[in-house]
Scaffold this motif. Sequence first.
Motif, short mmCIF file in Angstrom:
data_model
loop_
_atom_site.label_atom_id
_atom_site.label_comp_id
_atom_site.label_asym_id
_atom_site.label_seq_id
_atom_site.Cartn_x
_atom_site.Cartn_y
_atom_site.Cartn_z
N ALA A 96 0.98 -1.09 -0.53
CA ALA A 96 0.18 0.44 0.12
C ALA A 96 0.79 1.17 0.05
O ALA A 96 1.94 0.66 -0.36
CB ALA A 96 -0.54 0.37 1.17
N TYR A 129 -5.43 6.76 0.64
CA TYR A 129 -4.88 5.89 1.05
C TYR A 129 -5.09 4.81 -0.54
O TYR A 129 -5.97 4.48 -0.83
CB TYR A 129 -5.80 5.08 2.15
N PRO A 131 -4.81 1.67 -2.36
CA PRO A 131 -4.18 0.06 -1.70
C PRO A 131 -3.82 -1.07 -2.27
O PRO A 131 -3.44 -0.45 -3.10
CB PRO A 131 -5.91 -0.45 -1.79
N GLN B 59 -6.06 0.20 8.73
CA GLN B 59 -6.84 -1.53 7.86
C GLN B 59 -6.75 -2.79 8.05
O GLN B 59 -5.82 -2.71 9.37
CB GLN B 59 -5.74 -1.86 6.34
N ASP B 65 0.70 -3.79 4.37
CA ASP B 65 -0.63 -2.71 3.87
C ASP B 65 -0.22 -1.46 5.47
O ASP B 65 0.44 -1.65 6.00
CB ASP B 65 -2.02 -3.70 4.61
#
Lengths: 189, 189
Positions: A96, A129, A131, B59, B65
């Motif tokens: 990410a 953000y 992903p 998340q 992530d």
Amino acid sequence: MYKEPASFKLDIESGVIEDSKRLVRRLSDMKGYFVDEEAWKELVEKENPVVYEVYAVEQEEREGDLNFATTILYPGKVGKEFFFTKGHFHAKPDRAEVYVALKGRGGMLLQTPEGEARWIPMEPGTIIYVPPYWAHRTVNTGREPFIFLAIYPADAGHDYGTIAKKGFSKIVIEEDGEVKVINNPRWKA
Amino acid sequence: MYKEPASFKLDIESGVIEDSKRLVRRLSDMKGYFVDEEAWKELVEKENPVVYEVYAVEQEEREGDLNFATTILYPGKVGKEFFFTKGHFHAKPDRAEVYVALKGRGGMLLQTPEGEARWIPMEPGTIIYVPPYWAHRTVNTGREPFIFLAIYPADAGHDYGTIAKKGFSKIVIEEDGEVKVINNPRWKA
């Protein structure tokens, strides 16, 4: 042994991070990226402007570690198309990323491996953000430098090749004085 | 399926992130953290102030992530000791973190598992790289709220217990109108 903690001075007005690694992309470094190839060639021959600069602080490639970088994306167009960054997937595609817009106006194009695209406008204070699995490119839709900070896993890596070859399925242009996100006429799924 | 990209509005003046998860720590939530326990008890009984607020976007816990959060650390003291955040190691201790100071004045205490400490002052534009393995706590040494953004791996987790029990080997106090970083009189290696 432990790595030493470190602090860096970010000048929010200019986007420069002291004691970081600087990278400069001129328009000549972006052959094939813009739809209007004639306009690209002409502008490269005339002034070959800097499209963007990056100031990066990076660690060795290791899981759980973090890199960060500011980008100063200059205002300009190639034909109708606004200046943008090359854009990339991550080499480890499930990594990410977080973007923080600091100055100027622009947005982000995101795209899945299958070519499904999104456009997210950015202004100072916008946090995006990104992903896992989404390619991402930033676009300056304003008249001053568009400056943002990105934080990404140290082992994310960059896959520029896929975007260099295929581009994004959408492009961002100025038409009748308006910012428009339209289908890329050169896109092949 | 792919997670959807998302944008969040950060108000840099207040530190608030819209549509994020808010957490509030009052002084009563920090029993045993400050050296002057009498002063702590008195202030809890008198007004039990909010020491800090966190606005987090997180998340699921997964490698690669990223989470992010702003903290608004209020000005104040317990005895001579400036208000601070609880501070933590990461549950996965080798996870790094990046802090970006946005407003106000303060600093960060960092500490290895063996109790070796560092103090790094922070003002708007300071970016701190917190390497793997270092516990970290922020301290407000100013007279207005100290606001910063942190980005951390989604699988970092928090180990608050070690710091809750042992504290940091250094404390940050005001003495004769000056900010001083001194040895923690209660520290046991």
